[in-house]
Design a protein around this motif. Structure first.
Motif, PDB file in Angstrom:
ATOM      1  N   GLY A 133      73.408  32.308  49.829  1.00 21.52           N
ATOM      2  CA  GLY A 133      73.736  31.163  48.995  1.00 21.52           C
ATOM      3  C   GLY A 133      73.784  29.865  49.766  1.00 21.52           C
ATOM      4  O   GLY A 133      73.260  28.843  49.319  1.00 21.52           O
ATOM      5  N   MET A 137      71.316  26.682  49.425  1.00 20.70           N
ATOM      6  CA  MET A 137      71.851  25.374  49.044  1.00 20.70           C
ATOM      7  C   MET A 137      71.714  24.342  50.155  1.00 20.70           C
ATOM      8  O   MET A 137      71.870  23.142  49.921  1.00 20.70           O
ATOM      9  N   THR A 255      76.576  31.494  40.715  1.00 25.39           N
ATOM     10  CA  THR A 255      76.812  30.338  39.847  1.00 25.39           C
ATOM     11  C   THR A 255      76.464  30.638  38.397  1.00 25.39           C
ATOM     12  O   THR A 255      77.072  30.084  37.483  1.00 25.39           O
ATOM     13  N   THR A 339      75.184  20.702  40.072  1.00 27.11           N
ATOM     14  CA  THR A 339      74.725  21.819  40.899  1.00 27.11           C
ATOM     15  C   THR A 339      75.597  21.998  42.135  1.00 27.11           C
ATOM     16  O   THR A 339      76.052  23.104  42.445  1.00 27.11           O
ATOM     17  N   TYR A 343      77.960  25.252  42.982  1.00 31.24           N
ATOM     18  CA  TYR A 343      77.592  26.090  44.116  1.00 31.24           C
ATOM     19  C   TYR A 343      78.719  26.150  45.145  1.00 31.24           C
ATOM     20  O   TYR A 343      78.994  27.203  45.721  1.00 31.24           O
TER      21      TYR A 343
END
Length: 489
Positions: A133, A137, A255, A339, A343
């Motif tokens: 993740g 990101m 998410t 976003t 996240y």
């Protein structure tokens, strides 16, 4: 060159930012415990869930990646959107994996694995989820900074400053208000984002004409612009990866799952999935259309190869008039803030709930739990800022997102299906699947940067590595589980 006016457009953006942060801070008064902070007290209805999920999965990085797909592949570049929308609807309609997951009232995916595979698998799953993740990101801030510096006309030397300001604004209300702030601000951001994108697309169609855009596609890309199976421009192996990725992400991406886990009940969670499916298609079609318009405007000479990612920001900077460009920047900031906030809280929840479980053992008070979740969000923000500054993105942004996402999507999707529907599944198979799903994509990311192995890994390509990861992970789950079953029999 940009039409962004710092007095008019800047005022629009500042008013939006101030309003969003104020609402996000106001929502903090509803946070009373860790459950409120991480899953909004499990009180989310269908409409708020749809708006939040649609907004969360459409940030500036996604917008730029999908516009790049449109610029390079035409409408064939929307294939990931088609597969994701179909996967989202099927999972929501059937309740596949989502129903048993929501019925357990867990906060994170590894929490479910604890029941089936034990605490060690839960911990290992948490580590893999956070690793994949955060790597996924990691490029978000740089992409957001690149977009804003071009569209707003900032000097590139201020890129790091722009990235830092974006992160601080998001972290402020996320740290204080948690998932409740995220849901409320997501709703606002969904409205602003929808208005901004719709206005821009209408302007493009009026200014350039639908037939002229299609003529450009026919001339430059040919029939492959409409058919991803045609030739090797997009590729069959890439389509298979899109399919695997679509189903894995809607079932296990934290998410996305957090919306289902925050829903009032299982039926609401399933309806949120079904209702969001069309928006997952739209989030590819609209950016792809803007990418096609950028191709029509610039042609193929100015932006090629790795530079294609910047075609859309330069295009919007050149053609959007004063006022509308401010609305567009506000819309993109809305998308990015939604976003980033979602996240950050998603990965912090996994760290707290699954990786740190041996430390707090679920015995910490709500006050201490809230403090640590807020500290974790702050630490994640620092990591994202540092990673965004030094990581050199090469190739398609969407390819990078697929490869890093596969680090955990491949194994977590296999573990989830096995935990829900296969009685013989056990911790041996789970560990084998986790290791396999992590090693293959990480090997690709590392060895394609090594001079001695770069040629070989680039010749194989990321799509074949991605497909192989999903298949190998499932095989190792089957093999490991059966091995333990027969050895203990």
């Amino acid at each position: 060159m940009t039409n962004f006016n710092f007095f008019i457009d800047g005022a629009i953006v500042l008013i939006y930012l101030a309003g969003t942060v104020t609402v996000g801070l106001w929502a903090r008064k509803y946070v009373r415990n860790v459950t409120d902070f991480l899953v909004a007290g499990r009180s989310v209805n269908v409409y708020l869930g749809i708006a939040s999920l649609a907004a969360t999965e459409f940030g500036i990085a996604t917008f730029m990646a999908n516009a790049e797909l449109g610029f390079k592949y035409g409408f064939a570049g929307t294939t990931p959107g088609v597969t994701t929308a179909i996967a989202m609807f099927i999972v929501g309609w059937t309740g596949f994996c989502i129903k048993p997951l929501r019925d357990q009232e867990v906060i994170t995916l590894p929490e479910l694995f604890n029941v089936k595979f034990g605490t060690k698998v839960r911990w290992a799953s948490g580590v893999v989820i956070v690793l994949g993740g955060l790597l996924n990101m990691g490029v978000f801030l740089r992409m957001g900074g690149n977009f804003l510096t071009v569209v707003c006309g900032f000097d590139m030397v201020y890129l790091e400053l722009v990235m830092t300001v974006i992160l601080l604004g998001v972290a402020l209300y996320t740290i204080l208000g948690g998932m409740i702030s995220v849901f409320i601000t997501d709703y606002i951001q969904f409205v602003i984002m929808s208005i901004g994108l719709t206005m821009v697309v209408i302007l493009l169609l009026v200014q350039f004409g639908w037939s002229d855009l299609l003529h450009t596609l026919d001339t430059v890309r040919g029939p492959a612009a409409y058919n991803p199976f045609l030739g090797d421009t997009y590729g069959v192996d890439r389509i298979f990866l899109d399919i695997f990725l679509a189903f894995a992400s809607v079932m296990t991406w934290q998410t996305t799952l957090s919306r289902a886990l925050s829903a009032r009940n299982t039926k609401t969670a399933m309806n949120i999935y079904k209702g969001t499916a069309p928006f997952f298609l739209v989030r590819f079609i609209l950016p792809a259309l803007i990418g096609i318009a950028a191709l029509h405007y610039f042609g193929t000479d100015r932006f090629s190869g790795s530079e294609a990612i910047m075609a859309m920001p330069h295009f919007l900077a050149a053609i959007l008039p004063v006022g509308l460009i401010g609305i567009m920047v506000a819309a993109m900031l809305a998308a990015d803030m939604s976003t980033n906030s979602s996240y950050m809280i998603a990965w912090s929840s996994v760290i707290y709930n699954d990786i740190m479980k041996p430390i707090h053992k679920g015995l910490w008070s709500d006050r201490k739990g809230l403090l640590w979740n807020r500290v974790l969000i702050g630490l994640i923000g620092i990591f994202l800022l540092l990673y965004g500054l030094w990581y050199p993105l090469k190739g398609d942004l969407w390819v990078y997102l697929q490869v890093t996402g596969t680090i955990y999507l491949s194994s977590m999707s296999v573990l989830l299906i096995a935990a829900c529907y296969w009685k013989k599944a056990n911790n041996w198979g789970a560990v084998a699947a986790i290791i396999t799903g992590c090693v293959i994509p990480l090997s690709y990311l590392i060895f394609k940067e090594v001079e001695a192995t770069r040629g070989l890994f680039e010749s194989i390509g990321p799509y074949k590595f991605g497909v192989a990861t999903y298949i190998a992970t499932a095989v190792m789950m089957w093999f490991g589980s059966n091995l333990k079953f027969y050895m203990e029999k």
